[in-house]
Design an enzyme around this catalytic site. Sequence first.
Site, PDB file in Angstrom:
ATOM      1  N   LYS A 151      13.582   4.368  -2.333  1.00 57.94           N
ATOM      2  CA  LYS A 151      11.992   4.416  -2.285  1.00 57.94           C
ATOM      3  C   LYS A 151      11.582   4.827  -0.895  1.00 57.94           C
ATOM      4  O   LYS A 151      12.223   4.070  -0.078  1.00 57.94           O
ATOM      5  CB  LYS A 151      11.552   2.804  -2.655  1.00 57.94           C
ATOM      6  CG  LYS A 151      10.170   2.576  -2.248  1.00 57.94           C
ATOM      7  CD  LYS A 151       9.239   3.419  -2.933  1.00 57.94           C
ATOM      8  CE  LYS A 151       8.891   2.776  -4.317  1.00 57.94           C
ATOM      9  NZ  LYS A 151       7.868   3.649  -5.035  1.00 57.94           N
ATOM     10  N   ASP A 201       3.916  -8.342  -8.820  1.00 58.81           N
ATOM     11  CA  ASP A 201       3.534  -7.003  -9.397  1.00 58.81           C
ATOM     12  C   ASP A 201       4.501  -6.743 -10.688  1.00 58.81           C
ATOM     13  O   ASP A 201       4.922  -5.488 -10.977  1.00 58.81           O
ATOM     14  CB  ASP A 201       3.464  -5.768  -8.424  1.00 58.81           C
ATOM     15  CG  ASP A 201       2.709  -4.561  -9.092  1.00 58.81           C
ATOM     16  OD1 ASP A 201       1.945  -4.777 -10.148  1.00 58.81           O
ATOM     17  OD2 ASP A 201       2.940  -3.503  -8.604  1.00 58.81           O
ATOM     18  N   GLY A 261      10.173   9.424  -9.575  1.00 57.96           N
ATOM     19  CA  GLY A 261       8.792   9.103  -9.761  1.00 57.96           C
ATOM     20  C   GLY A 261       8.023   8.763  -8.247  1.00 57.96           C
ATOM     21  O   GLY A 261       8.659   8.894  -7.564  1.00 57.96           O
ATOM     22  N   ALA A 262       6.874   8.416  -8.556  1.00 53.45           N
ATOM     23  CA  ALA A 262       5.842   8.062  -7.418  1.00 53.45           C
ATOM     24  C   ALA A 262       4.923   7.076  -7.687  1.00 53.45           C
ATOM     25  O   ALA A 262       4.351   6.983  -8.915  1.00 53.45           O
ATOM     26  CB  ALA A 262       5.470   9.473  -6.653  1.00 53.45           C
ATOM     27  N   GLY A 263       4.518   6.209  -6.654  1.00 52.05           N
ATOM     28  CA  GLY A 263       3.612   5.276  -6.899  1.00 52.05           C
ATOM     29  C   GLY A 263       2.693   4.917  -5.513  1.00 52.05           C
ATOM     30  O   GLY A 263       2.858   5.703  -4.684  1.00 52.05           O
ATOM     31  N   GLY A 264       2.046   4.137  -5.679  1.00 54.28           N
ATOM     32  CA  GLY A 264       1.085   3.718  -4.599  1.00 54.28           C
ATOM     33  C   GLY A 264       1.704   3.589  -3.451  1.00 54.28           C
ATOM     34  O   GLY A 264       0.897   3.623  -2.416  1.00 54.28           O
ATOM     35  N   MET A 265       2.964   3.049  -3.180  1.00 53.08           N
ATOM     36  CA  MET A 265       3.694   2.740  -2.086  1.00 53.08           C
ATOM     37  C   MET A 265       4.689   3.742  -1.621  1.00 53.08           C
ATOM     38  O   MET A 265       5.211   3.971  -0.463  1.00 53.08           O
ATOM     39  CB  MET A 265       4.427   1.362  -2.081  1.00 53.08           C
ATOM     40  CG  MET A 265       3.587   0.257  -2.005  1.00 53.08           C
ATOM     41  SD  MET A 265       4.339  -1.259  -2.147  1.00 53.08           S
ATOM     42  CE  MET A 265       5.220  -1.443  -0.689  1.00 53.08           C
ATOM     43  N   GLY A 266       4.822   4.708  -2.339  1.00 53.68           N
ATOM     44  CA  GLY A 266       5.838   5.797  -2.019  1.00 53.68           C
ATOM     45  C   GLY A 266       6.423   6.617  -3.212  1.00 53.68           C
ATOM     46  O   GLY A 266       5.934   6.478  -4.287  1.00 53.68           O
ATOM     47  N   VAL A 287      10.151   7.831  -5.364  1.00 57.28           N
ATOM     48  CA  VAL A 287      11.373   7.328  -5.351  1.00 57.28           C
ATOM     49  C   VAL A 287      12.419   8.614  -5.643  1.00 57.28           C
ATOM     50  O   VAL A 287      12.013   9.354  -6.728  1.00 57.28           O
ATOM     51  CB  VAL A 287      11.557   6.422  -6.713  1.00 57.28           C
ATOM     52  CG1 VAL A 287      12.805   5.765  -7.070  1.00 57.28           C
ATOM     53  CG2 VAL A 287      10.436   5.248  -6.672  1.00 57.28           C
TER      54      VAL A 287
END
Length: 311
Positions: free
Chosen positions: A59, A153, A38-43, A45
Site C-alpha cells: 500500500k 473501517d 487497486g486504489a482507494g482514499g489513502m493510496g 495497492v
Amino acid sequence: MAGQEADPGAPAQGSVFQPLEAGDPVQLGDYVLAARLGAGGMGTVYLSHTLAGRPVAIKAIRPELAGDPDFRRRFRQEVAAARRVHGLYTAPVIDSEIDTAPLWLATAFVQGPTLAAAVTRHGTLPVASVLLLAAGVAEALQAVHGEGIVHRDLKASNVLLATDGPRVIDFGIARAVDATALTKTGVAVGTPPFMAPEQALNKEIGPATDIFSLGQLVTYAAKGTPAFGEGQSHGVLYRIVHEQPDLAGVPDALLPLLRRCLAKDPAERPSAAEVIGLCRAASEGGILRRTGDWLPGAVTADLTRHHDVPA
C-alpha cells in the site's frame, strides 16, 4: 483503504492484476512492483514479492497524506500496533516505510477476492458460508482488539475470501487519518453504509464499533445490501442513527446474531467472542467446521483468478 481487488465489477474471466500506469513507482524499498491491485482514499495497492519470492501487497500512501506531519505521526503509531497482530484471519503487516516519503506498508497477499467482489459477481452467500464468514471475521477482531486497535473501517472491500477462510485487512490504519486536516476536506474515516451510530455522531469509538460494522457485513453477505441501505451518505447515516435495520430477506438463522450486533447502544452489542458463540449456536449441530469448499462453488472457482500471480 482499498483491498486487494482491482475492480469488483470486472468479468470473472478477467485478470485481477492490472498493469502499472505511467507515474506509478517501479520499486518501494526492496520491493519491485509487478502490478496494480487497486486504489482507494489513502493510496494505491500494488503486487510485489519478497526477496525470497513470496507475493505481497504494497500500500503506497497518497503524497498529500504522507506530507502531513500529524498523519505521519499517527501512521507510525498505527503501523507499529498493526505489526503486533497475528490472527489466523488477518493479513499481517510484514514491512513498512513510516518515516520517509513515499510512505508504504506491505502485507501478506491473500489469493482471493474481496467480499464485495464476490457478492457483486455471484450474489449472496448461503447461511453456512455466512456463519463461517462472521465467525472468522470475529476471530480476526479478537486479535485486532487484543492489541488495543479498533479497525474503524470494516467493510465488504476490507474482507478477502480465501480457500481457508476470510482475511481482514487494513485494521487500525484508518485511524491515522483522524488527526489530519485532510479529514475535513474529503478524506472520510469509515465507509457510511458500514458505519456505526457513534461514528456518524462523532462519538467515542471502541471495539463495539467494529461489531456493529460486522453486523452490516453479515447483512450484506446474506442480503446483498447493508442493513441500512445504500445511497447518499447523509441519508444512510440518518437511518443508521435513527431507524431500525432492514433485515427483510435475511435468513431466520442469522437474525439473533444481527439484532445484537446492530444494537444502537454499543453496550448492548456482543463481544467478538460472543459473536463466535452466536455463530456456533446458529450452525448445524452447534459447531463450525471450515473446509476447502466453505464458499459456494462459483466463488471457489473464482479464487483461481488470484492464483496466477505475475512475476
